[in-house]
Design an enzyme around this catalytic site. Structure first.
Site, mmCIF file in Angstrom:
data_model
loop_
_atom_site.group_PDB
_atom_site.id
_atom_site.type_symbol
_atom_site.label_atom_id
_atom_site.label_comp_id
_atom_site.label_asym_id
_atom_site.label_seq_id
_atom_site.Cartn_x
_atom_site.Cartn_y
_atom_site.Cartn_z
ATOM 1 C CD GLU A 1 36.816 36.621 30.039
ATOM 2 O OE1 GLU A 1 37.598 37.408 30.594
ATOM 3 O OE2 GLU A 1 35.720 36.956 29.566
ATOM 4 C CB CYS B 1 33.377 40.503 29.419
ATOM 5 S SG CYS B 1 34.057 42.057 29.972
ATOM 6 C CG ASN C 1 33.395 40.276 35.217
ATOM 7 O OD1 ASN C 1 34.407 40.291 35.904
ATOM 8 N ND2 ASN C 1 33.386 40.718 33.970
ATOM 9 C CD GLU C 2 35.595 44.775 34.135
ATOM 10 O OE1 GLU C 2 35.142 45.038 33.009
ATOM 11 O OE2 GLU C 2 36.801 44.827 34.410
HETATM 12 O O1 AHR Z 1 40.456 40.245 31.251
HETATM 13 C C1 AHR Z 1 39.809 40.698 30.106
HETATM 14 C C2 AHR Z 1 38.532 41.446 30.434
HETATM 15 O O2 AHR Z 1 38.810 42.610 31.150
HETATM 16 C C3 AHR Z 1 37.554 40.725 31.298
HETATM 17 O O3 AHR Z 1 36.767 39.863 30.584
HETATM 18 C C4 AHR Z 1 36.733 41.826 31.885
HETATM 19 O O4 AHR Z 1 36.212 41.510 33.140
HETATM 20 C C5 AHR Z 1 37.680 43.001 31.906
HETATM 21 O O5 AHR Z 1 37.123 44.120 31.341
#
Ligand code: AHR
Length: 657
Positions: A50, A244, A375-376
């Protein structure tokens, strides 16, 4: 008397006191090589990428100039005007709405006998190495044939450590020009200085500086040392672009893969969502230029032999932020992005997106096999949107597995709700995340022992053990790494249901991080793997192909006497690979009984990561505090007796004949 002794030792075993009470008695582990339990996925251990903590811009993407195209919210961020900056009209910032993705540029007007220019501070400075060559490039157009551009690199004391110049040709069309500089000194905090001589007006944009020595020598490519650490892991997959960042703080700032492919200067920059996320770690100069875009991610995956695992926005912005939703009747664009991505990765060069891939330099498909939707994300709104993606993707691309989110936590109401729904809708792979203390990782080593074998596979898509001592949260200590190693024996033992796993986040820049702990830390010149990296690497480079049961008194070894173990057999190398964690402050004598007809080489390799002090870590200064140590062990027949070091993770490699 004999019966009495047996009774006492059984009592001690049952109460879990045996090992501590009689430290001399080896614990017996049965390795059932004759009864493999299932297959380990070829993608089992991977990496999560990321653009957080200056992971991409200012990190693995080797561009050294910050705000190279003046597109940051503050167009002059990172830049200083040099020379007669006060002269009216010497520096103009133009905004041409017709320029795709890159509207702003700077107009510089110089007069004969004077000089003016710009200085760029880089990403917390620029990492420059003595003897290395750097390429400076810019796009320009000019009405003058008598102007020269001078370029210099300055160290922290403003001393020149590299210098070159070239004439700027007169041209009405935007033209890319480049020159090379060789550095005479090493510094992590260099600046770039550019100035003009000669009279005339020149428009400049995309002012850029890259080392020539990038990963695979690709022009304007990736930082070689950072990629090398990934390649060394031999990861089974690479998840990208997050995290995120996929969701964005709002939908306008979500990650849109189509805006990250094609000519680099046309890729429209956005603010990085981590720029403002944490008030205690504000990073006002953090933007996503997308020099590292989806094409480059796919290429990186291919380079390091990892399966590409893109995660796409599902029509929802981050629910910790705005939580914006796309109305259901406008979801098509998002679903289309997923279809087009499959075409970009796998489609024939006769298709629109397959052709773009070929035009960018890769006519062969990228062999995409799975895609993450969201994602999440959580709640019924997520399930509603996911169902639309699933219907279309399953109909048009049954060959692509769908990964779906189980939210932010590995338990609780939100998780239960999603887990039920995802299983009911027969999703292929469920993405579970856990950022938890070491105690959670230790007590969850049997998490998957009783998971449903018939339904969805599991992707442990983001996890890390978060310690709170002694230096506060965020330090990647041996305690954190050892608890992860213990938990990972449970992932490996259940490799028939756990398809993939990745620690997160991957990179942290010592001068520009927002989230910690991270797997790998960098500054502008150096890179090192944390103890967690060493653990991940031992697993991923010894992944094996078949799960071999390891039992103590008929039970999996998942925490009794603070011991954790798993084993795999590798059909290619014909090795039995046993992984054991001793989470005790004392050595632990062990006897392995190997149930098999196979014969073994008499010398086995033992690779150990260990430290009596759980608080130690690796650092830029001491990158290999925790590192693997290898010894040989001799054994005879089908038993092997050995002692595990205190607080250790041990890999034993036995070569079968
Ligand atoms: O890894 C950091 C963050 O943790 C990621 O962006 C998210 O998916 C999670 O909350």
């Amino acid at each position: 008397m004999k019966r009495m002794k047996k009774k006492i030792s059984m009592l001690l075993l049952a109460t879990g006191l045996a090992a501590s009470a009689s430290a001399q008695l080896p614990v017996e582990l049965n390795i059932q090589l004759d009864k493999p339990k299932g297959k380990i996925s070829p993608h089992m251990w991977g990496v999560f990428f990321e653009d957080i903590n200056l992971g991409a811009d200012g990190g693995i993407y080797a561009e050294l100039v910050k705000n190279r195209s003046f597109e940051f919210d503050n167009p002059w961020m990172g830049w200083k005007k040099l020379g007669h900056a006060s002269t009216e009209g010497a520096y103009l910032l133009l905004n041409d709405a017709q320029r795709k993705g890159n509207k702003r540029y700077v107009r510089l007007t110089n007069s004969a006998g004077s000089e003016l220019g710009l200085q760029n501070e880089g990403f917390r400075g620029m990492g420059i190495k003595a003897g290395a060559t750097y390429e400076f490039s810019l796009q320009h157009r000019s009405n003058s044939s008598s102007m020269n551009i001078h370029v210099a690199l300055l160290d922290e004391g403003e001393q020149v450590i590299a210098e070159a110049q070239m004439p700027l040709q007169s041209t009405a069309a935007w033209t890319e020009t480049a020159l090379k500089l060789q550095a005479t000194a090493t510094t992590a905090k260099a600046k770039l200085k550019i100035w003009l001589t000669g009279a005339g007006t020149v428009d400049v944009d995309m002012l850029s500086l890259f080392p020539l020595d990038t990963w695979k020598g690709r022009p304007k490519g990736l930082r070689k040392d950072m990629v090398q650490l990934l390649a060394d892991m031999k990861p089974g997959f690479i998840r990208f672009p997050g995290g995120c960042i996929v969701e964005g703080r709002d939908l306008a700032n979500r990650f849109q893969w189509k805006k990250t492919v094609g000519p680099i200067d046309e890729r429209e920059l956005i603010i990085n969502r981590w720029n403002t996320e944490f008030s205690h770690r504000l990073t006002p100069d953090y933007f996503q230029t997308f020099g590292l875009g989806f094409y480059e991610y796919f290429l990186l995956a291919e380079d390091i032999g990892a399966a590409p695992v893109p995660i796409l926005n599902c029509g929802m912005a981050c629910q910790f932020n705005s939580g914006e939703l796309v109305p259901m009747d406008q979801l098509d664009e998002y679903v289309q992005d997923a279809l087009d991505l499959i075409e970009f990765a796998n489609g024939s060069t006769a298709t629109k997106w397959g052709k773009l891939r070929a035009d960018m330099g890769h006519p062969q498909p990228f062999k995409l096999k799975m895609i993450g939707v969201g994602n999440e994300n959580w709640g019924p709104q997520y399930i509603e949107r996911l169902a639309v993606f699933k219907k279309t993707l399953n109909a048009k691309h049954p060959e692509i597995a769908i990964i779906a989110s189980s939210g932010t936590d590995p338990e609780g109401e939100r998780f239960e709700f999603l887990d039920d729904k995802l299983r009911a809708m027969k999703i292929d792979i469920i993405d579970e995340h856990y950022y938890r203390p070491p105690s959670w990782f230790l007590s969850s080593a049997s998490r998957y022992d009783n998971y449903d074998r018939k339904g969805a596979k599991i992707f442990a898509g983001e996890y890390a053990s978060h310690t709170t001592r002694p230096n506060g949260p965020g330090k990647s200590t041996w305690e954190a790494a050892l608890s992860e190693a213990a938990f990972m024996t449970g992932l490996e033992r259940n490799g028939d249901v756990v398809e993939m796993a990745s620690y997160a986040p991957l990179f942290g820049h010592v001068d520009g991080w927002q989230w910690s702990p991270d797997l790998i830390w960098v500054d502008n010149l150096q890179v090192y793997g944390t103890p967690s990296y060493q653990v991940q690497k031992l697993y991923s480079t010894h992944k094996g192909s078949d799960i071999i049961p390891v039992h103590r008194d008929g039970q999996p070894v998942a925490g009794r006497d603070s011991l954790y173990a798993s084993a795999v057999y590798d059909q290619n190398t014909m090795e039995l690979l046993i992984k054991i964690v001793n989470y005790n402050s004392k050595p632990m004598p062990l006897r392995f009984a190997l149930a098999t007809d196979r014969k073994f080489a008499q010398v086995a390799q033992k690779i150990t990561l260990a430290s009596k002090d759980l608080n130690v870590s690796n650092s830029i200064e001491e990158p290999l505090n925790i590192q693997p140590k290898q010894t040989d062990i001799r054994f005879k027949g089908k038993t092997l007796t050995d002692s595990l070091a205190p607080y250790s993770f041990t890999l034993i490699k036995l070569q079968t004949k």
